[in-house]
Structures are given as structure tokens and as C-alpha cells.
Design an enzyme around this catalytic site. Structure first.
Site, mmCIF file in Angstrom:
data_model
loop_
_atom_site.group_PDB
_atom_site.id
_atom_site.type_symbol
_atom_site.label_atom_id
_atom_site.label_comp_id
_atom_site.label_asym_id
_atom_site.label_seq_id
_atom_site.Cartn_x
_atom_site.Cartn_y
_atom_site.Cartn_z
ATOM 1 N N GLY A 124 -17.409 13.597 -23.351
ATOM 2 C CA GLY A 124 -16.342 13.577 -22.359
ATOM 3 C C GLY A 124 -15.435 14.777 -22.385
ATOM 4 O O GLY A 124 -14.461 14.821 -23.156
ATOM 5 N N GLY A 131 -12.172 20.939 -14.479
ATOM 6 C CA GLY A 131 -13.634 21.021 -14.494
ATOM 7 C C GLY A 131 -14.043 22.327 -15.142
ATOM 8 O O GLY A 131 -14.159 22.421 -16.365
ATOM 9 N N SER A 132 -14.214 23.375 -14.324
ATOM 10 C CA SER A 132 -14.544 24.699 -14.889
ATOM 11 C C SER A 132 -13.460 25.143 -15.864
ATOM 12 O O SER A 132 -13.732 25.771 -16.886
ATOM 13 C CB SER A 132 -14.654 25.733 -13.761
ATOM 14 O OG SER A 132 -15.625 25.339 -12.835
ATOM 15 N N THR A 158 -21.998 11.767 -18.415
ATOM 16 C CA THR A 158 -23.376 11.286 -18.498
ATOM 17 C C THR A 158 -23.542 10.329 -19.677
ATOM 18 O O THR A 158 -22.966 10.561 -20.751
ATOM 19 C CB THR A 158 -24.333 12.493 -18.655
ATOM 20 O OG1 THR A 158 -24.103 13.399 -17.582
ATOM 21 C CG2 THR A 158 -25.799 12.053 -18.640
ATOM 22 N N ARG A 271 -54.148 21.545 2.166
ATOM 23 C CA ARG A 271 -53.699 21.428 3.558
ATOM 24 C C ARG A 271 -54.336 22.534 4.420
ATOM 25 O O ARG A 271 -54.198 23.716 4.109
ATOM 26 C CB ARG A 271 -52.175 21.548 3.610
ATOM 27 C CG ARG A 271 -51.578 21.626 4.977
ATOM 28 C CD ARG A 271 -51.621 20.293 5.666
ATOM 29 N NE ARG A 271 -50.908 20.325 6.939
ATOM 30 C CZ ARG A 271 -50.932 19.341 7.823
ATOM 31 N NH1 ARG A 271 -51.640 18.243 7.568
ATOM 32 N NH2 ARG A 271 -50.258 19.431 8.948
ATOM 33 N N HIS A 341 -44.713 22.424 2.207
ATOM 34 C CA HIS A 341 -45.135 21.069 2.594
ATOM 35 C C HIS A 341 -44.812 20.758 4.059
ATOM 36 O O HIS A 341 -45.157 19.678 4.550
ATOM 37 C CB HIS A 341 -44.450 20.009 1.709
ATOM 38 C CG HIS A 341 -45.115 19.794 0.381
ATOM 39 N ND1 HIS A 341 -45.065 20.704 -0.636
ATOM 40 C CD2 HIS A 341 -45.867 18.755 -0.084
ATOM 41 C CE1 HIS A 341 -45.723 20.234 -1.687
ATOM 42 N NE2 HIS A 341 -46.237 19.061 -1.368
ATOM 43 N N GLU A 366 -22.703 21.698 -16.951
ATOM 44 C CA GLU A 366 -22.690 22.541 -18.163
ATOM 45 C C GLU A 366 -22.158 23.945 -17.841
ATOM 46 O O GLU A 366 -22.580 24.937 -18.425
ATOM 47 C CB GLU A 366 -24.107 22.602 -18.744
ATOM 48 C CG GLU A 366 -24.181 22.524 -20.261
ATOM 49 C CD GLU A 366 -24.161 21.100 -20.802
ATOM 50 O OE1 GLU A 366 -24.424 20.152 -20.028
ATOM 51 O OE2 GLU A 366 -23.868 20.940 -21.994
ATOM 52 N N SER A 369 -22.717 28.054 -11.885
ATOM 53 C CA SER A 369 -23.340 29.395 -11.864
ATOM 54 C C SER A 369 -22.268 30.482 -11.895
ATOM 55 O O SER A 369 -22.428 31.517 -12.552
ATOM 56 C CB SER A 369 -24.190 29.554 -10.597
ATOM 57 O OG SER A 369 -25.326 28.740 -10.683
ATOM 58 N N GLU A 370 -21.148 30.221 -11.216
ATOM 59 C CA GLU A 370 -20.062 31.219 -11.217
ATOM 60 C C GLU A 370 -19.512 31.390 -12.641
ATOM 61 O O GLU A 370 -19.249 32.507 -13.094
ATOM 62 C CB GLU A 370 -18.933 30.785 -10.267
ATOM 63 C CG GLU A 370 -19.277 30.842 -8.791
ATOM 64 C CD GLU A 370 -20.095 29.639 -8.301
ATOM 65 O OE1 GLU A 370 -20.367 28.706 -9.098
ATOM 66 O OE2 GLU A 370 -20.481 29.635 -7.118
HETATM 67 C C1 LIG Z 1 -24.161 14.259 -12.487
HETATM 68 C C2 LIG Z 1 -23.153 14.985 -13.327
HETATM 69 C C3 LIG Z 1 -23.178 14.850 -14.711
HETATM 70 C C4 LIG Z 1 -22.197 15.469 -15.495
HETATM 71 N N1 LIG Z 1 -22.161 15.222 -16.858
HETATM 72 C C5 LIG Z 1 -21.079 15.627 -17.564
HETATM 73 C C6 LIG Z 1 -20.897 15.214 -18.926
HETATM 74 O O1 LIG Z 1 -21.742 14.509 -19.502
HETATM 75 N N2 LIG Z 1 -19.766 15.602 -19.582
HETATM 76 C C7 LIG Z 1 -18.805 16.381 -18.993
HETATM 77 O O2 LIG Z 1 -17.817 16.687 -19.649
HETATM 78 N N3 LIG Z 1 -18.950 16.812 -17.704
HETATM 79 C C8 LIG Z 1 -20.052 16.442 -16.982
HETATM 80 N N4 LIG Z 1 -20.200 16.840 -15.663
HETATM 81 C C9 LIG Z 1 -19.149 17.650 -15.049
HETATM 82 C C10 LIG Z 1 -19.556 19.094 -14.768
HETATM 83 O O3 LIG Z 1 -19.693 19.801 -15.965
HETATM 84 C C11 LIG Z 1 -18.504 19.675 -13.823
HETATM 85 O O4 LIG Z 1 -18.711 19.086 -12.547
HETATM 86 C C12 LIG Z 1 -18.563 21.200 -13.734
HETATM 87 O O5 LIG Z 1 -18.160 21.788 -14.949
HETATM 88 C C13 LIG Z 1 -17.705 21.771 -12.592
HETATM 89 O O6 LIG Z 1 -16.416 21.235 -12.608
HETATM 90 P P1 LIG Z 1 -15.799 20.648 -11.220
HETATM 91 O O7 LIG Z 1 -16.809 19.709 -10.663
HETATM 92 O O8 LIG Z 1 -14.448 20.134 -11.512
HETATM 93 O O9 LIG Z 1 -15.729 21.881 -10.239
HETATM 94 P P2 LIG Z 1 -14.557 22.999 -10.182
HETATM 95 O O10 LIG Z 1 -14.271 23.520 -11.528
HETATM 96 O O11 LIG Z 1 -13.430 22.450 -9.385
HETATM 97 O O12 LIG Z 1 -15.284 24.137 -9.341
HETATM 98 C C14 LIG Z 1 -15.386 24.138 -7.911
HETATM 99 C C15 LIG Z 1 -15.960 25.488 -7.475
HETATM 100 O O13 LIG Z 1 -15.037 26.536 -7.834
HETATM 101 C C16 LIG Z 1 -15.722 27.503 -8.628
HETATM 102 N N5 LIG Z 1 -14.807 28.098 -9.605
HETATM 103 C C17 LIG Z 1 -13.975 27.442 -10.444
HETATM 104 N N6 LIG Z 1 -13.340 28.312 -11.241
HETATM 105 C C18 LIG Z 1 -13.793 29.542 -10.915
HETATM 106 C C19 LIG Z 1 -13.527 30.879 -11.366
HETATM 107 N N7 LIG Z 1 -12.674 31.133 -12.381
HETATM 108 N N8 LIG Z 1 -14.185 31.902 -10.790
HETATM 109 C C20 LIG Z 1 -15.086 31.668 -9.784
HETATM 110 N N9 LIG Z 1 -15.382 30.450 -9.304
HETATM 111 C C21 LIG Z 1 -14.744 29.394 -9.864
HETATM 112 C C22 LIG Z 1 -16.851 26.744 -9.291
HETATM 113 O O14 LIG Z 1 -17.882 27.621 -9.751
HETATM 114 C C23 LIG Z 1 -17.282 25.818 -8.172
HETATM 115 O O15 LIG Z 1 -18.147 26.490 -7.296
HETATM 116 C C24 LIG Z 1 -21.216 16.291 -14.880
HETATM 117 C C25 LIG Z 1 -21.239 16.475 -13.484
HETATM 118 C C26 LIG Z 1 -22.161 15.822 -12.705
HETATM 119 C C27 LIG Z 1 -22.097 16.001 -11.211
#
Ligand SMILES: Cc1cc2nc3c(=O)[nH]c(=O)nc-3n(C[C@H](O)[C@H](O)[C@H](O)COP(=O)(O)OP(=O)(O)OC[C@H]3O[C@@H](n4cnc5c(N)ncnc54)[C@H](O)[C@@H]3O)c2cc1C
Length: 382
Positions: A124, A131-132, A158, A271, A341, A366, A369-370
Site C-alpha cells: 500500500g 500517486g506519482s 493489488t 487468414r 485480426h 509501478e 511511463s513519464e
Molecule cells: C490496477 C492497478 C493496480 C495497482 N496496484 C498498486 C499497488 O498494488 N500498490 C500501490 O501502491 N499502487 C498501485 N497502483 C497505483 C499506481 O501505481 C498508480 O496509479 C500510478 O503510480 C500513477 O498514480 P496516479 O494514478 O495517482 O496518477 P497521477 O500521479 O495523478 O498521474 C496522472 C498523469 O500525470 C503524469 N504525471 C504526474 N507527475 C508527473 C511529472 N512530475 N512529470 C510528468 N508527468 C507527470 C503521470 O505520468 C500521468 O500521466 C495500481 C494501479 C492500478 C490501476
């Protein structure tokens, strides 16, 4: 330079391939359709040793290297459930890499049942507003005598809300560092602890057979020995966990790309249009040629990152490169596979639409890509 797998690695790869074809592929579509995490499959995966591969023998694992562990994924067909192999923190916990405090008995460091596949564990880190920017976590833990009291929430976790889940490792703010930045600590929170709730998240576009949850901590009291390592180690532990996790996501991308490519090649040979197999049209053949080349590049990049890690050398830059490249590689290959396909590629009965959907998480989980590009640019001195 030796590009061959060892005999042991090759045997493992074959056995996992056999398991994936005979046990996972036949139920993958159905599990995806019903959004069901399969307890039965998870148990079977544990029985054949998949969850103990890089867990040390001291903790009932096989203590294998990363190449042996991740190479089987390269041809993971019908790759669906449960996408995430053993949850990284569970494994890290089980391997004793980040053990709990000395006060906790050694046997308690192991997530009981995780290695044989009887139980799973969540990791967690992500929060609704962090997030990021994992450093922006708001979940807190305050010391109260011999206990810590956790408050806050996590999202998208997860393996955290299945009937097999034993608990989660959770990162919380425990104070400030001398430089004024927050101090983070990781805690083990077992299921059933008062105030802790894991709520399943449904209706995902992809990874539908994987278990995903929101976590809520409302004055959750855990004993001080539930700290992983020492107070303040949390951020470092999470970053280390993500470095290893990136190799796993890269392996998923590579395996998914290989699966989509295999399906596209086989379909293109069968095909016929305009009186010949569509694989004979240059426009189709070039898509397959590009896919084959990129899969080879992805494999070399991933294996090198695993090899560096197995040699105990710095692998973080290469792990970020492998994660980024293999995730996006799967996107390109799955896109070609659907195109090859034609209309059938958009129908659920043809597996390629699932590869196309499932790929998207790899660009996001994890570290997006950014974020990988940010990591790589720091390593190359930008
Ligand atoms: C199915 C699933 C399973 C997951 N499992 C886990 C888990 O087990 N444990 C856990 O802790 N997390 C988990 N995650 C969370 C996942 O790691 C996050 O969704 C991810 O790190 C992105 O965070 P966010 O969704 O808050 O997006 P945000 O951080 O809000 O990003 C939104 C967009 O802004 C971009 N962005 C943000 N900051 C920057 C920057 N500095 N420069 C350029 N672009 C930027 C991002 O690249 C993205 O395109 C899971 C997510 C999903 C969908």
C-alpha cells in the site's frame, strides 16, 4: 557473452509455459469476463513453487535468480490471472529483506502461507492525492505507548481484498526529518485489525481478474514490532520495492507482447484475402517483422537488467528502461495484433482485444511511463 538460459532456467521456463497453457489459458477469458480473482489458480501456482522463486531458502523459497524467475513470463499465453505474481512486499517480507523489528519473532517475519500460495499480501503506497508523487502521502502513524495509530487511506492496492489476503504493508508519515521533509515508515497491518477496511474496486477496463482495493485506516492500532525495519526507513524501502517491481512489469510487457505477436503471426498465416494468406502482404509482414525485432530488443534489455541485479550491481537505470520499453512495446505489438485480426480483433472471442486492454496498466502501474523517463533522465545526468 552467453545468451543461453542455464539448464535449470530452461526447465523452469518450460514448466511454467506448460502450466500457463494447461491451467491458465483455458480459464483466462472467463475470469476476465466475470472479473473474478481465482483462488484456485493462485493456490496451484503456489503448489508448483511460483511464489517462492526469489524468496530465500531460509524462508521456504527456492532462492532463484531474477533471470530464472522472470524469463518464464516471456511467453505467458492468455496472461490474465493473477497478473501480479507474488506481491512484492509479501515476498520482500518473506525473504527477510526488510524484516520487522527484532522484538517480533523471526517466524512472524514470514507472511505465513504466501510462499506455498495459500495466502497473499498487498503493497500500500498509492493514495487518492499521492500517486506519482509518492512523497505526498497523507496517511499518518502516531506513536502511542507500545503501539502506533494509523489514519488515512490508500487506493488501487493489488491483492488487498481477496479472501486469501492476510494483510498489507502500508507506508505512513511518522514525523519530519531534520531537513523538514516528511519521515515515512512502513507498517504491517493484518486483516481483522480494528479500524482497517479493504474495499474491492470493480469495473476495471483491464486486469479484471486481478484483485484491486481501496484501503481505509481509522485509528488502526498496531504494535511497535509491526514496523518493517526501523522508523524512517519507509521511503527507501518502497523505492527499493519499486525497482524490483519494475522488472516484473517489464516481464509482463515482454510476455504480453510475445503472446499478442504469436496470435497475430498464427492468424496472418491462416487468414486469406485476395487469394493468399494476409502474411504475404508486405503491410502485414512488416508489422510482424517490427514486432519480432522489438520483442528481441525488449528481451535483451530486460535480461540485462535482471543479470545486473543478479550480479548485485546497480540495475535501477536499466530496470526503469526495461519497464518503460517493454510496457510500450506491448502496446505497439498488441495494436498491430488487433489490426492484423481486422474486425475479429475487436471481438472478445479473439484474445488479442484482451492483450490490447491489459497493456494499458503497464504504462501506469509501478511508476508511469513519464515517471520512468524522469528516472532515466536523472541517471543520465540531465
Ligand atoms: C490496477 C492497478 C493496480 C495497482 N496496484 C498498486 C499497488 O498494488 N500498490 C500501490 O501502491 N499502487 C498501485 N497502483 C497505483 C499506481 O501505481 C498508480 O496509479 C500510478 O503510480 C500513477 O498514480 P496516479 O494514478 O495517482 O496518477 P497521477 O500521479 O495523478 O498521474 C496522472 C498523469 O500525470 C503524469 N504525471 C504526474 N507527475 C508527473 C511529472 N512530475 N512529470 C510528468 N508527468 C507527470 C503521470 O505520468 C500521468 O500521466 C495500481 C494501479 C492500478 C490501476
Amino acid at each position: 557473452m552467453d545468451f543461453d538460459l542455464t539448464r535449470e532456467q530452461e526447465m523452469i521456463r518450460k514448466e511454467v509455459r506448460r502450466f500457463a497453457q494447461s491451467e491458465i489459458a483455458p480459464v483466462a477469458v472467463d475470469l476476465d469476463e466475470r472479473e473474478e480473482f481465482s483462488v484456485a489458480l493462485t493456490r496451484k501456482m503456489g503448489e508448483i513453487g511460483l511464489f517462492g522463486m526469489f524468496v530465500s531458502e531460509a524462508y521456504e523459497g527456492q532462492g532463484l535468480d531474477y533471470i530464472a524467475t522472470l524469463s518464464p513470463w516471456r511467453r505467458w499465453p492468455g496472461w490474465t490471472a493473477p497478473r501480479r505474481p507474488p506481491s512484492p512486499p509479501a515476498i520482500r517480507l518473506a525473504s527477510g529483506r526488510f524484516t520487522t523489528s527484532a522484538a517480533r519473532p523471526k517466524s512472524a517475519n514470514t507472511c505465513p502461507g504466501c510462499v506455498p500460495g495459500q495466502a497473499i499480501w498487498g503493497f500500500g503506497l498509492t493514495e487518492p492525492t499521492a500517486g506519482s508523487d509518492a512523497g505526498g502521502s497523507k496517511t499518518t502513524a502516531m506513536r502511542d505507548g507500545s503501539h502506533w495509530v494509523i489514519n488515512g487511506s490508500k487506493i488501487f492496492i493489488t491483492n488487498a481484498a481477496s479472501e486469501m489476503t492476510l494483510g498489507v504493508t502500508v507506508q505512513a508519515v511518522t514525523g519530519s526529518r531534520p531537513n523538514g521533509k516528511p519521515e515515512y515508515t512502513c507498517f504491517i497491518v493484518e486483516n481483522g485489525t480494528r479500524g482497517f477496511k479493504a474495499v474491492p474496486m470493480k469495473k476495471k477496463m483491464m486486469w479484471r481478474a486481478s484483485n484491486t482495493a481501496e484501503l481505509y485506516f481509522d485509528d488502526v492500532r498496531v504494535p511497535a514490532e509491526n514496523i518493517l525495519g526501523r522508523p524512517g526507513d519507509g521511503f527507501h524501502q518502497m523505492l527499493k520495492t519499486l525497482d524490483g517491481g519494475r522488472l516484473s512489469i517489464a516481464a509482463m510487457g515482454l510476455g504480453g507482447a510475445q503472446g499478442a505477436y504469436d496470435a497475430a503471426l498464427s492468424y496472418a498465416r491462416k487468414r486469406e484475402q485476395f487469394g493468399q494468406p494476409i502474411s504475404k502482404f508486405q503491410a502485414v509482414a512488416f508489422k510482424l517483422a517490427d514486432s519480432a525485432m522489438e520483442i528481441e530488443c525488449g528481451r535483451n534489455l530486460l535480461y540485462k537488467a535482471c543479470w545486473l541485479r543478479d550480479q548485485k550491481r546497480s540495475f535501477e537505470k536499466e530496470a526503469a528502461m526495461a519497464k518503460l520499453y517493454c510496457s510500450e512495446l506491448m502496446g505497439r505489438v498488441a495494436n498491430h495484433a488487433v489490426q492484423i485480426h481486422g474486425g475479429y480483433g475487436l471481438m472478445k472471442e479473439y484474445n488479442v482485444e484482451r492483450f490490447y486492454r491489459d497493456q494499458k496498466l503497464l504504462d501506469i502501474g509501478e511508476g508511469t511511463s513519464e515517471v520512468q523517463r524522469i528516472v532515466i533522465s536523472r541517471y543520465i545526468g540531465c
